[in-house]
Design a protein around this motif. Sequence first.
Motif, PDB file in Angstrom:
ATOM      1  N   ARG A 101       3.292  -1.773 -13.304  1.00  0.00           N
ATOM      2  CA  ARG A 101       4.710  -1.395 -13.190  1.00  0.00           C
ATOM      3  C   ARG A 101       5.143  -1.234 -11.729  1.00  0.00           C
ATOM      4  O   ARG A 101       6.311  -1.421 -11.410  1.00  0.00           O
ATOM      5  CB  ARG A 101       4.964  -0.089 -13.940  1.00  0.00           C
ATOM      6  CG  ARG A 101       4.936  -0.287 -15.434  1.00  0.00           C
ATOM      7  CD  ARG A 101       5.361   0.961 -16.140  1.00  0.00           C
ATOM      8  NE  ARG A 101       5.558   0.678 -17.554  1.00  0.00           N
ATOM      9  CZ  ARG A 101       6.061   1.525 -18.402  1.00  0.00           C
ATOM     10  NH1 ARG A 101       6.416   2.727 -18.003  1.00  0.00           N
ATOM     11  NH2 ARG A 101       6.212   1.199 -19.653  1.00  0.00           N
ATOM     12  N   ILE A 102       4.211  -0.842 -10.872  1.00  0.00           N
ATOM     13  CA  ILE A 102       4.569  -0.664  -9.457  1.00  0.00           C
ATOM     14  C   ILE A 102       5.051  -1.994  -8.883  1.00  0.00           C
ATOM     15  O   ILE A 102       6.080  -2.064  -8.201  1.00  0.00           O
ATOM     16  CB  ILE A 102       3.374  -0.109  -8.658  1.00  0.00           C
ATOM     17  CG1 ILE A 102       3.041   1.304  -9.143  1.00  0.00           C
ATOM     18  CG2 ILE A 102       3.660  -0.118  -7.166  1.00  0.00           C
ATOM     19  CD1 ILE A 102       1.844   1.935  -8.458  1.00  0.00           C
ATOM     20  N   PHE A 149       8.520  -2.722 -10.160  1.00  0.00           N
ATOM     21  CA  PHE A 149       9.551  -1.971  -9.443  1.00  0.00           C
ATOM     22  C   PHE A 149       9.843  -2.609  -8.084  1.00  0.00           C
ATOM     23  O   PHE A 149      11.006  -2.776  -7.700  1.00  0.00           O
ATOM     24  CB  PHE A 149       9.121  -0.511  -9.245  1.00  0.00           C
ATOM     25  CG  PHE A 149       9.293   0.355 -10.463  1.00  0.00           C
ATOM     26  CD1 PHE A 149      10.532   0.504 -11.059  1.00  0.00           C
ATOM     27  CD2 PHE A 149       8.215   1.044 -11.007  1.00  0.00           C
ATOM     28  CE1 PHE A 149      10.708   1.315 -12.179  1.00  0.00           C
ATOM     29  CE2 PHE A 149       8.383   1.852 -12.122  1.00  0.00           C
ATOM     30  CZ  PHE A 149       9.617   1.991 -12.713  1.00  0.00           C
ATOM     31  N   SER A 194       1.775   0.175 -19.222  1.00  0.00           N
ATOM     32  CA  SER A 194       0.875   0.734 -18.215  1.00  0.00           C
ATOM     33  C   SER A 194      -0.214   1.556 -18.871  1.00  0.00           C
ATOM     34  O   SER A 194       0.044   2.310 -19.802  1.00  0.00           O
ATOM     35  CB  SER A 194       1.652   1.623 -17.250  1.00  0.00           C
ATOM     36  OG  SER A 194       0.745   2.292 -16.397  1.00  0.00           O
ATOM     37  N   ALA A 235      -2.000   3.425 -16.745  1.00  0.00           N
ATOM     38  CA  ALA A 235      -2.314   4.353 -15.652  1.00  0.00           C
ATOM     39  C   ALA A 235      -2.563   5.753 -16.196  1.00  0.00           C
ATOM     40  O   ALA A 235      -1.903   6.204 -17.128  1.00  0.00           O
ATOM     41  CB  ALA A 235      -1.167   4.378 -14.649  1.00  0.00           C
ATOM     42  N   ALA A 293      -3.090   9.169 -11.921  1.00  0.00           N
ATOM     43  CA  ALA A 293      -2.509   8.065 -11.136  1.00  0.00           C
ATOM     44  C   ALA A 293      -1.000   8.240 -11.024  1.00  0.00           C
ATOM     45  O   ALA A 293      -0.416   8.062  -9.945  1.00  0.00           O
ATOM     46  CB  ALA A 293      -2.848   6.725 -11.788  1.00  0.00           C
ATOM     47  N   CYS A 294      -0.357   8.602 -12.131  1.00  0.00           N
ATOM     48  CA  CYS A 294       1.104   8.757 -12.115  1.00  0.00           C
ATOM     49  C   CYS A 294       1.531   9.871 -11.155  1.00  0.00           C
ATOM     50  O   CYS A 294       2.551   9.748 -10.481  1.00  0.00           O
ATOM     51  CB  CYS A 294       1.625   9.045 -13.516  1.00  0.00           C
ATOM     52  SG  CYS A 294       1.400   7.672 -14.653  1.00  0.00           S
ATOM     53  N   PHE A 320       6.646   5.974  -7.711  1.00  0.00           N
ATOM     54  CA  PHE A 320       7.706   5.675  -8.673  1.00  0.00           C
ATOM     55  C   PHE A 320       7.743   6.654  -9.842  1.00  0.00           C
ATOM     56  O   PHE A 320       8.413   6.393 -10.838  1.00  0.00           O
ATOM     57  CB  PHE A 320       7.549   4.242  -9.202  1.00  0.00           C
ATOM     58  CG  PHE A 320       7.879   3.203  -8.170  1.00  0.00           C
ATOM     59  CD1 PHE A 320       9.183   2.945  -7.805  1.00  0.00           C
ATOM     60  CD2 PHE A 320       6.863   2.504  -7.533  1.00  0.00           C
ATOM     61  CE1 PHE A 320       9.493   2.006  -6.834  1.00  0.00           C
ATOM     62  CE2 PHE A 320       7.164   1.568  -6.556  1.00  0.00           C
ATOM     63  CZ  PHE A 320       8.472   1.323  -6.204  1.00  0.00           C
ATOM     64  N   LYS A 321       7.025   7.772  -9.715  1.00  0.00           N
ATOM     65  CA  LYS A 321       6.923   8.651 -10.884  1.00  0.00           C
ATOM     66  C   LYS A 321       8.289   9.194 -11.327  1.00  0.00           C
ATOM     67  O   LYS A 321       8.486   9.492 -12.493  1.00  0.00           O
ATOM     68  CB  LYS A 321       5.938   9.785 -10.647  1.00  0.00           C
ATOM     69  CG  LYS A 321       6.303  10.774  -9.576  1.00  0.00           C
ATOM     70  CD  LYS A 321       5.268  11.913  -9.597  1.00  0.00           C
ATOM     71  CE  LYS A 321       5.567  12.965  -8.561  1.00  0.00           C
ATOM     72  NZ  LYS A 321       5.052  12.632  -7.245  1.00  0.00           N
TER      73      LYS A 321
HETATM   74  S1  SF4 Z   1       4.501   6.554 -12.689  1.00  0.00           S
HETATM   75 FE1  SF4 Z   1       2.584   5.886 -13.644  1.00  0.00          FE
HETATM   76  S2  SF4 Z   1       3.186   4.323 -15.145  1.00  0.00           S
HETATM   77 FE2  SF4 Z   1       4.915   4.594 -13.727  1.00  0.00          FE
HETATM   78  S3  SF4 Z   1       4.631   3.045 -12.143  1.00  0.00           S
HETATM   79 FE3  SF4 Z   1       3.640   4.907 -11.412  1.00  0.00          FE
HETATM   80  S4  SF4 Z   1       1.491   4.767 -12.054  1.00  0.00           S
HETATM   81 FE4  SF4 Z   1       2.682   3.279 -13.230  1.00  0.00          FE
END
Ligand code: SF4
Length: 188
Positions: A15-16, A19, A168, A170, A174-175, A180-181
């Motif tokens: 997803r990164i 974005f 995702s 993740a 990681a998030c 982008f969280k």
């Molecule tokens: S917040 Fe989590 S799911 Fe969303 S882009 Fe970042 S790592 Fe990926």
Amino acid sequence: MILISHIRQFIFCPRILYFYTFCDIKPLYPEYVSLGTQYHNRQNELFKSRKFLKFKLPIIRVYNNLYLQDLSMSGIADLVIECEDEIIVAEYKNQNKPILSTGAKMQLIAYSILASKYLNKPFSKIMLICSNNLKFKIFDITNDDLIKFDKVINSIKKMIDQEIFPHSNASIAACIQCEFKNYCDDRE
Ligand code: SF4
């Protein structure tokens, strides 16, 4: 054209890359990003006075921040070490131990492929460097690594061609460290 720095991000979470590629969002970067930039700037200064004898390699020339490009990928490699019979691409890591993640390995393979074409020499190893005194570790690249690299590149091309917002896997950890969280609260 795939930016090589995006390969690691895609592996961290696809997803990164989505974005960055399709959304006009300027994320707030966590503090470790600016610390990493400071570390790299320091290594650029130290490069001017280094001979890299510590590596004990038959070095012909070391390239700092070498821009590399072919028809499908581009990026700037931290260091490309040209030896008598091979090239070794190295990356600075702002960490105490040279731990190689899958994302970093795939990224270094991408730089190695381009540097190998540029300098017309083969590659079979990559290197991580950490600390300010050239603590380093060399890693072998296997055939399985190259097969995995091809799969990752094909997945990136597919996502970009189809423009589909990816699922995702993740982890929560990681998030939490993701820039982008605040834009990504509908994970499946
Ligand atoms: S917040 Fe989590 S799911 Fe969303 S882009 Fe970042 S790592 Fe990926």
